[in-house]
Write an enzyme that holds these catalytic residues in place. Structure first.
Site, PDB file in Angstrom:
ATOM      1  N   CYS A 109     -29.606  21.771  18.289  1.00 42.18           N
ATOM      2  CA  CYS A 109     -28.708  21.460  17.153  1.00 42.18           C
ATOM      3  C   CYS A 109     -27.470  21.016  17.329  1.00 42.18           C
ATOM      4  O   CYS A 109     -26.883  20.382  16.683  1.00 42.18           O
ATOM      5  CB  CYS A 109     -28.877  23.027  16.459  1.00 42.18           C
ATOM      6  SG  CYS A 109     -30.486  23.567  16.005  1.00 42.18           S
TER       7      CYS A 109
HETATM    8  C1  BEZ Z   1     -32.396  24.483  19.469  1.00 45.19           C
HETATM    9  O1  BEZ Z   1     -31.682  23.786  18.545  1.00 45.19           O
HETATM   10  O2  BEZ Z   1     -31.891  24.206  20.628  1.00 45.19           O
HETATM   11  C2  BEZ Z   1     -33.599  25.280  19.286  1.00 45.19           C
HETATM   12  C3  BEZ Z   1     -33.665  25.902  18.185  1.00 45.19           C
HETATM   13  C4  BEZ Z   1     -34.808  26.577  18.105  1.00 45.19           C
HETATM   14  C5  BEZ Z   1     -35.942  26.665  18.997  1.00 45.19           C
HETATM   15  C6  BEZ Z   1     -35.879  25.411  20.176  1.00 45.19           C
HETATM   16  C7  BEZ Z   1     -34.627  24.868  20.265  1.00 45.19           C
END
Ligand code: BEZ
Length: 211
Positions: free
Chosen positions: A45
């Site tokens: 994200c």
């Molecule tokens: C991320 O944004 O890195 C993420 C969030 C939840 C699960 C896997 C990755």
């Protein structure tokens, strides 16, 4: 039920990093991209929001406002934004909705219990100035999205709204386009006076008309 193309995008009121908004009023006459991400302080994200910030001038060119949503608080969003700015070399220049009570996530069906927890998956909704949903995307949490693709589909939809064309595989703004099959050759002459190439009767290729 999941939102379908052509449905009216649900309106809502919510707190964001840029204050409280009513969604439809905030959109005004612009196009909108509403996109969810699972949680603050997560790695994928962080890269997605950084990229979105860096593409602001591209969204502006398309009269498109961008707004993110996740199930964390405004305070968390603001703290995390500092990390995004530090690590992605950008300024977070769009609002992030604090959807702690999952009002927006439920309205837009962004919660997929089979995906592990009560956070949102990676959804994208493109909304036109009439507040209609024109494109949806859903990615799993593990796969960061391609924001160039979101720009590409905005280009396609904005073009095909104005002309009787469709865009072929991997099309990019400026490439040749396809005359819609519902237009007869006779009708096409009026729309495309410079002509077209007929590969098959149903596959007619012409220059992008707004160039
Ligand atoms: C991320 O944004 O890195 C993420 C969030 C939840 C699960 C896997 C990755």
């Amino acid at each position: 039920m999941a939102l379908r193309l052509g449905d009216t995008a649900p309106d809502f009121e919510a707190d964001t990093t840029e204050g409280r908004i009513r969604f439809h009023d905030w959109l005004g006459d612009a196009w909108g991209v509403l996109f969810s991400h699972p949680a603050d302080y997560t790695p994928v994200c962080t890269t997605e929001l950084g990229e979105t910030a860096k593409l602001k001038h591209e969204f502006d060119k398309r009269n498109t406002k961008v707004i993110a949503v996740s199930v964390d608080s405004v305070e968390d969003h603001k703290g995390w934004s500092k990390d995004i700015e530090e690590t992605q070399q950008c300024t977070v220049n769009f609002p992030i909705i604090a959807d702690e009570h999952r009002q927006v996530s439920q309205l837009y069906d962004m919660l997929h219990p089979g995906e592990g927890d009560a956070s949102t998956v990676r959804s994208v909704f493109l909304i036109d100035p009439n507040k209609k949903v024109r494109m949806t995307l859903t990615y799993p949490k593990s796969a960061g999205r391609n924001f160039e693709e979101i720009l590409r589909v905005i280009d396609s939809i904005q073009l095909t709204d104005g002309y009787k064309v469709a865009t072929p595989v991997n099309w990019r703004d400026g490439d040749d386009v396809i005359i819609v099959p519902t237009l007869s050759d006779e009708e096409a002459k009026a729309h495309f006076p410079d002509g077209w190439k007929t590969i098959k009767p149903y596959l007619r290729v012409t220059k992008q008309p707004n160039r």
